[in-house]
Scaffold this motif. Structure first.
Motif, PDB file in Angstrom:
ATOM      1  N   UNK A  38       0.814  -1.215   0.000  1.00  0.00           N
ATOM      2  CA  UNK A  38       0.000   0.000   0.000  1.00  0.00           C
ATOM      3  C   UNK A  38       0.850   1.268   0.000  1.00  0.00           C
ATOM      4  N   UNK A  39       2.042   1.201   0.566  1.00  0.00           N
ATOM      5  CA  UNK A  39       2.879   2.390   0.654  1.00  0.00           C
ATOM      6  C   UNK A  39       3.525   2.749  -0.686  1.00  0.00           C
ATOM      7  N   UNK A  40       3.946   1.733  -1.436  1.00  0.00           N
ATOM      8  CA  UNK A  40       4.654   1.988  -2.689  1.00  0.00           C
ATOM      9  C   UNK A  40       3.797   1.747  -3.924  1.00  0.00           C
ATOM     10  N   UNK A  41       2.614   1.114  -3.739  1.00  0.00           N
ATOM     11  CA  UNK A  41       1.736   0.739  -4.862  1.00  0.00           C
ATOM     12  C   UNK A  41       2.434  -0.212  -5.826  1.00  0.00           C
ATOM     13  N   UNK A  42       3.389  -0.966  -5.318  1.00  0.00           N
ATOM     14  CA  UNK A  42       4.088  -1.965  -6.108  1.00  0.00           C
ATOM     15  C   UNK A  42       3.524  -3.346  -5.791  1.00  0.00           C
TER      16      UNK A  42
END
Length: 241
Positions: A38-42
């Motif tokens: 969720x933090x990097x959308x990776x």
């Protein structure tokens, strides 16, 4: 079990949101799961193949694909074998004894975070889980992982307590190898909008036009590029004006 492993036992910051299962008539199987950070959308993808799985909790993956180099608590690495054994011992002991040991620890240092004190561990919740594991008395780490309610927080607490008490460190090596592809849902490097797809079709149709026939060379109007999408689809070309 594969989902429980990738969500709770491999703590790399990715939460599963997609599962695919494949079977053959001979009994072979394959699992492909994808997790999102969720933090990097990776995203990261986890691959399981029945031919190479000897244990669900010891190096079970055929491959883990995604950006590498993340801080990871990998409890299914072969290097975490002693931690798994120690975690089962703690989970099988009386809850009050395990909680007493945890309360005596000065602090817990978790990966990817600052130092974590006792306030970060909910003793009421952990006590309920430990009571359940004590009653089930799991024989091994796979049985412990299969108990309802045993998730990432419980396993992390048991692993870190095992490390501080017994001196057996869990693996913190990222198991991901590399990324097979580049791109995302943000239209990079290609957009998935329908209008762009139609434009691509027109370009393809233009490049795929056959050579002129004899009738066309004598004056019959050639359908314009992309005519397969319009009124010339099912009939002959109109007579020349």
């Amino acid at each position: 079990m594969s989902a429980k492993v990738d969500n709770a036992a491999v703590q790399d910051g990715f939460q599963l949101y997609h599962h695919s299962f494949f079977f053959t008539t001979e009994g072979s199987w394959c699992v492909v799961q994808q997790g999102m950070n969720d933090e990097t959308s990776m995203a990261r993808r986890y691959h399981w193949l029945s031919d190479g799985v000897e244990s669900f909790v010891n190096e079970p993956h055929a491959a883990i694909c995604g950006a590498t180099g993340r801080d990871t608590l990998n409890l299914v690495a072969d290097a975490s074998r002693e931690v798994r054994t120690a975690s089962v011992c703690l989970a099988s002991a009386k809850p009050e004894e395990t909680l007493k040991v945890m309360a005596s620890l000065p602090f817990l240092d978790l990966p990817r975070r600052h130092a974590v004190g006792h306030a970060d561990i909910n003793p009421k919740y952990l006590g309920k889980i430990l009571l359940r594991t004590y009653e089930r008395a799991p024989a091994d780490f796979e049985a412990l992982l299969g108990i309802e309610g045993v998730g990432a927080k419980t396993l992390r607490a048991l692993a870190l307590t095992s490390e501080l008490i017994y001196g057996c460190a869990a693996s913190r090596t990222d198991p991901a190898r590399y990324s097979f592809a580049h791109g995302g849902k943000d239209s990079t490097p290609f957009s998935g909008r329908s209008c762009d797809l139609r434009q691509d079709d027109r370009s393809d149709a233009s490049r795929a036009q056959p050579r002129e026939s004899g009738a066309q060379r004598e004056g019959e109007r050639v359908p314009p590029p992309g005519a397969v999408h319009g009124r010339y689809r099912n009939g002959p070309s109109p007579a020349p004006s």
